[in-house]
Structures are given as C-alpha cells and as structure tokens.
Design an enzyme around this catalytic site. Sequence first.
Site, short mmCIF file in Angstrom:
data_model
loop_
_atom_site.label_atom_id
_atom_site.label_comp_id
_atom_site.label_asym_id
_atom_site.label_seq_id
_atom_site.Cartn_x
_atom_site.Cartn_y
_atom_site.Cartn_z
CB ALA A 133 -0.84 0.03 1.07
CE LYS A 190 -1.58 -4.92 0.41
NZ LYS A 190 -0.16 -5.27 0.81
CG ASP A 226 2.06 -6.93 8.03
OD1 ASP A 226 2.02 -6.42 6.78
OD2 ASP A 226 2.20 -6.17 9.10
P1 B16 Z 1 3.10 5.17 2.59
P2 B16 Z 1 2.32 -2.24 3.60
C1 B16 Z 1 2.04 -0.31 4.07
O1 B16 Z 1 2.70 -0.53 3.76
C2 B16 Z 1 1.64 0.30 5.47
O2 B16 Z 1 1.53 -0.32 6.88
C3 B16 Z 1 1.14 1.34 6.14
O3 B16 Z 1 0.71 1.85 7.74
C4 B16 Z 1 0.79 2.91 5.85
O4 B16 Z 1 0.03 3.82 5.80
C5 B16 Z 1 0.84 2.44 3.63
O5 B16 Z 1 1.72 1.31 3.92
C6 B16 Z 1 0.98 3.22 3.29
O6 B16 Z 1 2.15 3.97 3.05
O7 B16 Z 1 2.46 6.34 3.73
O8 B16 Z 1 4.25 4.78 2.66
O9 B16 Z 1 2.62 5.20 0.73
O10 B16 Z 1 2.23 -3.06 4.58
O11 B16 Z 1 1.32 -2.10 2.67
O12 B16 Z 1 3.00 -2.41 2.98
MG MG Z 2 1.65 -4.93 5.50
#
Ligand code: B16
Ligand code: MG
Length: 229
Positions: free
Chosen positions: A115, A145, A170
């Site tokens: 994300a 998601k 996770d």
């Molecule tokens: P950004 P993942 C997610 O990563 C994080 O778990 C979530 O806490 C965060 O808000 C999101 O990415 C967006 O991240 O601010 O860097 O665009 O678990 O989907 O790899």
């Molecule tokens: Mg994650």
Amino acid sequence: MTTKGFIFDLDGVIVDTAKYHFLAWKDLASSLGIPFTEAQNEQLKGVSRVESLNKILTWGNVTMNPEQFSSLMNEKNKAYLTFIDQMTEDEILPGVVHLLDKLLEMGQKIALGSASKNAKLILEKVNLLGYFDCIVDGNHVSKAKPDPEVFLRGASGLGLEATQCVVFEDAVAGIKAANAAQMISIGIGKSEYLYEADLVLVGLDHLSDVLLTHVINASSKNSFKINIK
Ligand code: B16
Ligand code: MG
C-alpha cells in the site's frame, strides 16, 4: 518444476517500517492535540496514508478542510522519509534474503504488493530492488486492501494467473485481499489475528524447505490447505 508468482507485502513482511510510521504519525497527532498509542498504530498497518490520517482525525474528533488535510499528509510523509533515508540492509527482516535467493535460484517469479507510495524507495535503500520482477504499490492502485486489486495487478505484471500466485502478508486486510484474489495466503505474524490465512508463520525465517516445496507444487489454494494439514 511449476512456476509460481510470489507476491510480498512490504511493511511487516520485508522490513518493519511500522515503527517509523508510528513516530511520524505520533508527532503529527500530538501537534493536533490528539493522543496516539502503539495500539492505534497497529490499526494503521496495511492501511493507506489517506485512510490512516482519516482514522487519526476521527479518533481525535478533529475536522479540517481538504487543503489542511493534504498539507498534513505531506508533513507526515516528509517526517517519515527522514527515517527511511537512514535505512540500511540491516533492517531486512529475518529469512527474507534467504527466501528471495532461493526463489530466484528456483526460477520462481517475484513481485511486491504494498500500500506504500514509498515502496520502491525503501527497497532501494535496503538493496532488494533487483530481486523484483514487478512492483505494485500505493501509486498504482485505486482500491485499497482488502480489495484484491494490488495482488491481481501483481499477478498480471508477472504474466501469471491469480491462482498461480502466493501472497506473504502481515495485515488482516491483506490476507482478505489475497483470499479474494484466490491466491495462497501466508500470514506473517500471529495466528490469533491472521486466522483467515491458509498458513501463518511468525516470520519468513520459519518457512522450511518442505513447506516451500508444498507451496510451489500446490495445484490450487484448496489442495495446498489440505496438504499442509
Ligand atoms: P506510505 P504495506 C503500508 O505498507 C503500511 O503498513 C501502512 O502503515 C502505511 O500507511 C501504508 O503502507 C502507506 O504508506 O505512507 O508510505 O504511502 O504493509 O502495505 O507494505
Ligand atoms: Mg504490511
């Protein structure tokens, strides 16, 4: 040997960036007078940046106009990037490099399904970018998601059917997304939360060679579940 597509989530699977998200959100929340705990941060895992800020504002009962909202988003990301800038290979979670090397050696395909809009930068920082045949991140999806979009795009980017793919995730929403995409879902973390996954491991370092062989040879999600029972 069959070829499968292995789609990795980033935060919580490859690296623990949640701690940096926490520090950046906590600073921002306290500037608004909103208390923010680690337990609340847990609820932001796998959630997009926009949705995270929406949740924090709701918890603090704070409303604001779109300009203020967007400026806070930028501020949070700026703070977050100061931590990311310091990241090195030492922060890669246990078992990740071993698994990626093994998949590469076996001719399997590898994608990222995250994300985060900073995913590519983080992979560069920890020197893993070269392993990935395809990267799908927060810049490429319109539905977060538990919608399966991110993983379906990953499968098509690898030139595979969704049913030929395996997801490491996770977050509960990510497991739901993988299941909705008909992919084998492997939860990384605690089974008390990730019980909807086809298999749960405490970390990728717990994926044995035998299990990996089962994953690769599984003819379907269902046959995988039956075989590992
Ligand atoms: P950004 P993942 C997610 O990563 C994080 O778990 C979530 O806490 C965060 O808000 C999101 O990415 C967006 O991240 O601010 O860097 O665009 O678990 O989907 O790899
Ligand atoms: Mg994650």
